[in-house]
Write an enzyme that holds these catalytic residues in place. Structure first.
Site, PDB file in Angstrom:
ATOM      1  N   VAL A  14       6.882   2.698  -2.828  1.00 24.93           N
ATOM      2  CA  VAL A  14       5.439   2.869  -3.079  1.00 24.93           C
ATOM      3  C   VAL A  14       4.959   4.226  -2.564  1.00 24.93           C
ATOM      4  CG1 VAL A  14       3.146   1.868  -2.758  1.00 24.93           C
ATOM      5  CG2 VAL A  14       5.143   0.360  -2.930  1.00 24.93           C
ATOM      6  N   LYS A 205      -0.431 -13.355  -0.719  1.00 27.19           N
ATOM      7  CA  LYS A 205      -1.434 -12.812  -1.650  1.00 27.19           C
ATOM      8  C   LYS A 205      -2.534 -13.834  -1.915  1.00 27.19           C
ATOM      9  CE  LYS A 205       2.202 -10.008  -3.761  1.00 27.19           C
ATOM     10  NZ  LYS A 205       3.290 -10.017  -4.748  1.00 27.19           N
TER      11      LYS A 205
END
Ligand code: NDP
Ligand code: HSE
Length: 444
Positions: A14, A205
């Site tokens: 990332v 999440k």
């Protein structure tokens, strides 16, 4: 005006995407943000690899604390991952008065309360769009776009690895173990894929979405978590014959008694858009009382898709960091002064209090009265049957078999009620194997 100075902690998948996208699109990003964004320092254990990404455009260091100690750095982007050094560095950056961007869902789901409290005390922003569903701007949608609504429920395919595995099991009729190896070979699943396949990553999440949807504290310890490791290709096939697909869903729902927060495999009607989300893609459905259902779809992982969310957070910080903290978007969508009260009103419910419907597969002796006995027990418990499928004994156990599979779909009932009746059915002498139970969500 001088570009805002950013320090990047960790330049792996990332981090490198973030650096590259920011370089490539910096003119447009500057025009949108009103000010340039410059990654001035990068910390990584592998400094040679970091230099191969950033060249001479940023100072590379091996000690992340050099970045936190630099007074010129206004924003720290944490892309290391995990709970260990990442937690220490995030808290140190906050204490040093720096805004923080992180994609670290595990860290925020478990230590979010402490981190957001520290951020509030120090007047800094902690932004985390990339932590849920990678490139899909679902945090922005929940916190800002849907702010008029009383959110009723959120249900999402929020782990790409498991969705890829389930898609392959359905398409090719393969078993879980075989597809997991394929997913590892393709680089979708980690060498240690436990967090993905056991549902933990999706639960991190779902926990974050639950907090911002309902104005409750981040409570990963209260989430019910069940992964996909026990799913068989037979259940995927039977579900298909009944008009359903099996997906690993992260679900959080408002009920009269409290909040449901759960991750488990679910049958979803094949006609729903979300049932047709295949491969490593993610999708989230949010149901608001005013807007109805809205669907968000896209790449939930990967270098540049996740970087897209990280950079969106950087732009928000450029736009808002000068604002009085009271006028910024609250990190958990609701003003922090209201969180304790809402948490008391809306407890996260234990799984026994969750109300849902079920797919049940029961291996039985193929003899008279077996189905009647089972449906009788369900009726006594007040559980209404939606559909029944019985396979030919020969098809299930080979020619001359005396065993068959009974598949029953139920209407909604309380999970505790279902547990009790399944225990009774399991005890019948004509039930020959452990019962398979998968929850079913109509999502209508
Ligand atoms: P990577 O493992 O690819 O990158 C992490 C980097 O951090 C590595 O280069 C690692 O170096 C470096 N690192 C480790 N310890 C330190 C340290 N003490 N100081 C400085 N650098 C360090 O991870 P990802 O980029 O995949 O993930 C980063 C975060 O983003 C995680 O929280 C993850 O959950 C999240 N995320 C990832 C997504 C993805 O698609 N990959 C999607 C959404 C969120 P080394 O390799 O030498 O150990
Ligand atoms: N392991 C995660 C997934 C990465 O498979 O979706 C993105 O959070």
């Amino acid at each position: 005006m001088k570009p805002i100075q950013v320090g990047l902690l960790g330049i792996g998948t990332v981090g490198s995407g973030t650096f590259n996208v920011l370089e490539r699109n910096q003119d447009e990003i500057r025009r949108r943000a009103g000010r340039g964004i410059e990654i001035a320092m990068v910390a990584d254990l592998d400094t040679a690899r970091a230099r191969s990404v950033v060249g001479d455009k940023a100072k590379v260091v091996s000690d992340a604390r050099e970045i936190i100690a630099n007074p010129d750095i206004e924003v720290v982007v944490e892309l290391i991952g995990g709970y260990g050094i990442a937690k220490a560095l995030v808290l140190e950056a906050i204490a040093a008065g720096k805004h923080v961007v992180t994609a670290n869902k595990a860290l925020l789901a478990v230590h979010g309360t402490e981190i957001f409290k520290a951020a509030a005390e120090n007047g800094v922003i902690v932004a985390y769009e990339a932590a849920v569903a990678g490139g899909i701007p679902i945090i922005k949608a929940l916190r800002e776009g849907l702010t008029a609504n009383s959110i009723q429920w959120v249900a999402g395919i929020i782990n790409g690895t498991t969705n890829f595995i389930l898609s392959e099991m359905r398409d090719k009729g393969l078993d879980f173990d075989v597809v997991l190896k394929e997913a590892q070979a393709l680089g979708y699943a980690e060498a240690d894929p436990t967090f993905d396949i056991e549902g933990v990553d999706a639960a991190h999440k779902a926990t974050l979405m639950s907090a911002i949807a309902f104005g409750i504290p981040v409570q990963f310890d209260k989430a019910y978590v069940e992964g996909i490791t026990k799913l068989s290709s037979a259940d995927i096939r039977y579900a298909e014959q009944l008009g359903y697909r099996i997906k690993l869903l992260g679900i959080t729902k408002r009920t009269d008694k409290g909040i449901e927060l759960r991750v488990h495999p679910s049958l979803v009607p094949a006609k729903r858009l979300i049932a047709n989300v295949e491969g490593a893609m993610n999708a989230v459905v949010v149901y608001g009382d005013a807007v109805g259902a809205t669907l968000y779809y896209g790449k939930g992982a990967g270098s540049e898709p996740t970087a897209s969310a990280v950079i969106a957070d950087l732009v928000d910080i450029v736009r808002l960091h000068d604002a009085d903290p009271a006028h910024r978007v609250p990190p958990l969508a609701f003003q922090s002064s209201t969180l304790g009260a809402a948490g008391k009103e809306l407890p996260v419910l234990p799984m026994s209090e969750v109300v849902t419907s079920y797919y049940v597969r029961i291996r039985v002796s193929d003899e008279a009265g077996v189905l009647a006995k089972i449906t009788g027990l369900l009726a006594e418990a007040g559980i209404s049957i939606d559909a029944v499928l019985q396979r030919e004994a020969d098809e299930v156990g080979g020619e001359g078999s005396t065993q068959t599979d009974l598949i029953i779909l139920t209407h909604d009932t309380r999970e505790g009620n279902m547990d009790d009746v399944l225990a009774q059915i399991q005890g019948l002498p004509t039930v020959l194997a452990p019962i398979t139970r998968i929850r079913k969500e109509e999502l209508n």
